[in-house]
Design an enzyme around this catalytic site. Structure first.
Site, mmCIF file in Angstrom:
data_model
loop_
_atom_site.group_PDB
_atom_site.id
_atom_site.type_symbol
_atom_site.label_atom_id
_atom_site.label_comp_id
_atom_site.label_asym_id
_atom_site.label_seq_id
_atom_site.Cartn_x
_atom_site.Cartn_y
_atom_site.Cartn_z
ATOM 1 N N ASN A 7 0.868 -1.191 0.000
ATOM 2 C CA ASN A 7 0.000 0.000 0.000
ATOM 3 C C ASN A 7 0.906 1.243 0.000
ATOM 4 O O ASN A 7 1.447 1.617 1.038
ATOM 5 C CB ASN A 7 -0.884 -0.047 1.256
ATOM 6 C CG ASN A 7 -1.782 1.163 1.382
ATOM 7 O OD1 ASN A 7 -1.740 2.081 0.553
ATOM 8 N ND2 ASN A 7 -2.594 1.173 2.424
ATOM 9 N N ARG A 91 -2.717 -2.056 -3.316
ATOM 10 C CA ARG A 91 -3.879 -1.191 -3.109
ATOM 11 C C ARG A 91 -3.766 -0.036 -4.097
ATOM 12 O O ARG A 91 -2.748 0.641 -4.151
ATOM 13 C CB ARG A 91 -3.883 -0.649 -1.694
ATOM 14 C CG ARG A 91 -5.009 0.323 -1.495
ATOM 15 C CD ARG A 91 -4.905 1.025 -0.181
ATOM 16 N NE ARG A 91 -6.043 1.906 -0.037
ATOM 17 C CZ ARG A 91 -5.981 3.104 0.512
ATOM 18 N NH1 ARG A 91 -4.840 3.560 0.963
ATOM 19 N NH2 ARG A 91 -7.057 3.825 0.614
ATOM 20 N N HIS A 180 -12.802 3.695 0.282
ATOM 21 C CA HIS A 180 -12.835 2.704 1.374
ATOM 22 C C HIS A 180 -13.605 1.440 0.954
ATOM 23 O O HIS A 180 -14.124 0.716 1.813
ATOM 24 C CB HIS A 180 -13.533 3.258 2.637
ATOM 25 C CG HIS A 180 -12.809 4.358 3.342
ATOM 26 N ND1 HIS A 180 -13.468 5.416 3.908
ATOM 27 C CD2 HIS A 180 -11.501 4.555 3.605
ATOM 28 C CE1 HIS A 180 -12.608 6.231 4.490
ATOM 29 N NE2 HIS A 180 -11.391 5.735 4.306
ATOM 30 N N ARG A 241 -10.840 16.891 7.400
ATOM 31 C CA ARG A 241 -11.586 17.258 6.182
ATOM 32 C C ARG A 241 -12.962 17.796 6.532
ATOM 33 O O ARG A 241 -13.626 17.266 7.433
ATOM 34 C CB ARG A 241 -11.754 16.043 5.270
ATOM 35 C CG ARG A 241 -10.462 15.528 4.708
ATOM 36 C CD ARG A 241 -10.739 14.372 3.738
ATOM 37 N NE ARG A 241 -9.537 13.606 3.525
ATOM 38 C CZ ARG A 241 -9.501 12.283 3.467
ATOM 39 N NH1 ARG A 241 -10.596 11.573 3.598
ATOM 40 N NH2 ARG A 241 -8.359 11.672 3.270
ATOM 41 N N GLU A 384 -8.268 -4.455 5.442
ATOM 42 C CA GLU A 384 -8.145 -4.224 4.000
ATOM 43 C C GLU A 384 -7.039 -5.076 3.382
ATOM 44 O O GLU A 384 -7.159 -5.526 2.256
ATOM 45 C CB GLU A 384 -7.907 -2.731 3.739
ATOM 46 C CG GLU A 384 -9.168 -1.925 4.012
ATOM 47 C CD GLU A 384 -8.923 -0.441 4.239
ATOM 48 O OE1 GLU A 384 -9.170 0.327 3.321
ATOM 49 O OE2 GLU A 384 -8.505 -0.064 5.343
#
Ligand code: ADP
Length: 402
Positions: A7, A91, A180, A241, A384
């Site tokens: 990743n 990923r 996601h 965010r 993940e």
């Protein structure tokens, strides 16, 4: 079969080596500060100590080489030779409209990922660096790309189009993609198996609440709506965010604060969210303790976050015509009984309630709703890396002799 899961971020590489015979992690670690002073590799063989290997790591290729050397190291390695790695799973953040599933990487696929970099300029280029480095170092080892956006490719047009001129969607691919995806898919699968049902028979709302946060409505196995959009900035208020805001605020800021487009981008992505509201921290642990000491803005940030999550849950119940399970995952979702309780407080009209005793759980898969609740509530730690390894395994088992 041993799968190397990679990743790559802009200045980091996270990795795991997974043995698919029993789905166990043989080693994991992270390269940090690529291209900066103080770059290092932190490598942890399972069940042993973590080794810190500081070295000058100018780019992702050098980082990948270092990781492989660590994996085969006689002292702290876990395999004898690089050829023990049967396949590599990468990923990849953005698969655009082209990739609705994980794929074996070919030259054509590489071009497709490059094309998606236009809509994900921050994320796809480092993913490509990682892929190119692995292909160079292990040219005969199959490489698979697993996309964050793929699971959401089932969104219907009503959920993914913005209220903008249609031509912009055609010309630039301006639409909602969602992120996601591997996490939402994984926790929904685990929830279905904990209910001893098939995902295709259930309506599930998955709440991935970490630093980045998104919620997905999964109707009979398919993602039909999700809170992130063209970029991961849309939707919930997050650590730093803003989440959704009135777009008219942007020209207002440009005019009143004399801000440029990159400055606004930085403001909305890195200085807003619960950090911006509290003025204190982007970490929910800090906010919970500050709120307990009476800090009003920290309390406000917590309240705003929980309110937004609750509103999305309600919206997705409406979108699916009901719900059978709600799942909490990622940093906050897995570890904060307080936040889960706050979010679910008021959802009794759905036929569910949190059991305070069961809700004490942290970082472990468990049902937390009261017994015989019509709608089950779960905490399910996301994984993940395991999804990437499983997809890589499924794609590569056909081409690799075991
Ligand atoms: P990401 O992968 O998006 O960076 P994570 O899923 O690791 O984020 O989640 C990180 C966030 O989880 C932290 O910012 C913190 O706010 C939250 N978190 C972790 N542990 C706890 C806890 N015990 N209580 C409340 N929040 C927590």
């Amino acid at each position: 079969m041993k799968i190397f899961v990679v990743n790559c971020g802009s200045s980091s590489i996270k990795y795991q080596l997974i043995n698919m015979e029993n789905e166990t992690v043989l080693a994991k670690g992270m390269v940090e500060r690529i291209g900066m002073e103080g770059s290092l590799l932190k490598h942890t063989p399972t069940g042993k100590y973590t080794v810190d290997l500081p070295e000058d790591i100018p780019d992702h290729a050098v980082g990948i080489k270092m990781i492989i050397s660590a994996l085969v190291n006689p002292e702290y390695g876990v395999i004898k030779d690089m050829s023990d790695i049967d396949a590599v799973g990468h990923r990849v953040v953005h698969g655009g409209e082209r990739f609705a599933d994980s794929v074996l990487i070919t030259q054509d696929v590489l071009k497709g990922i490059e094309a998606c970099a236009e809509i994900a300029p921050l994320h796809n280029p480092p993913n490509l660096h990682g892929i190119n480095a692995c292909m160079e170092i292990m040219p005969t080892t199959p490489q698979v790309a697993v996309f964050d956006t793929a699971f959401h490719q089932t969104l219907p047009k009503v959920a993914y189009l913005y209220g903008l001129p249609y031509e912009l969607y055609v010309k630039y691919g301006l639409r909602r993609y969602g992120f996601h995806g591997t996490s939402h898919k994984y926790v929904a699968q685990v929830a279905a198996s904990m209910m001893q049902e098939h995902m295709t028979d259930l309506r599930i709302i998955t709440c991935h609440l970490g630093n980045g946060a998104s919620i997905t409505a999964i109707k009979y196995g398919k993602s039909i709506d999700t809170s992130m959009g063209y970029t991961p900035l849309e939707g919930l208020i997050m650590g730093t965010r803003s989440g959704e805001i009135d777009p008219a605020i942007i020209p207002f800021l440009m005019e009143k604060e004399n801000m440029t487009a990159p400055q606004i981008d930085d403001y909305l992505n890195r200085r807003s969210g619960i950090l911006g509201i509290s003025g204190l921290s982007s970490d929910f642990r800090d906010l919970e303790s500050a709120a307990n000491r009476g800090d009003e803005r920290s309390q406000l940030a917590i309240d705003l976050f929980a309110y937004k999550v609750k509103k999305y849950i309600g919206g997705y119940v409406a979108a699916m015509g009901g719900v059978d399970a709600i799942v909490f995952t990622a940093g906050v979702g897995e570890n904060s009984p307080f936040m889960r309780d706050k979010i679910c407080n008021g959802l009794e009209y759905l036929g569910t309630r949190i059991d305070p005793e069961r809700n004490k759980v942290r970082g472990k898969a468990q049902e937390i709703s009261v017994k015989r609740a019509n709608v089950k509530i779960f905490v399910i730690p996301t994984n993940e890396e395991l999804v990437i390894a499983r997809d890589t395994f499924n794609i590569c088992k056909r081409i690799i002799k075991l």
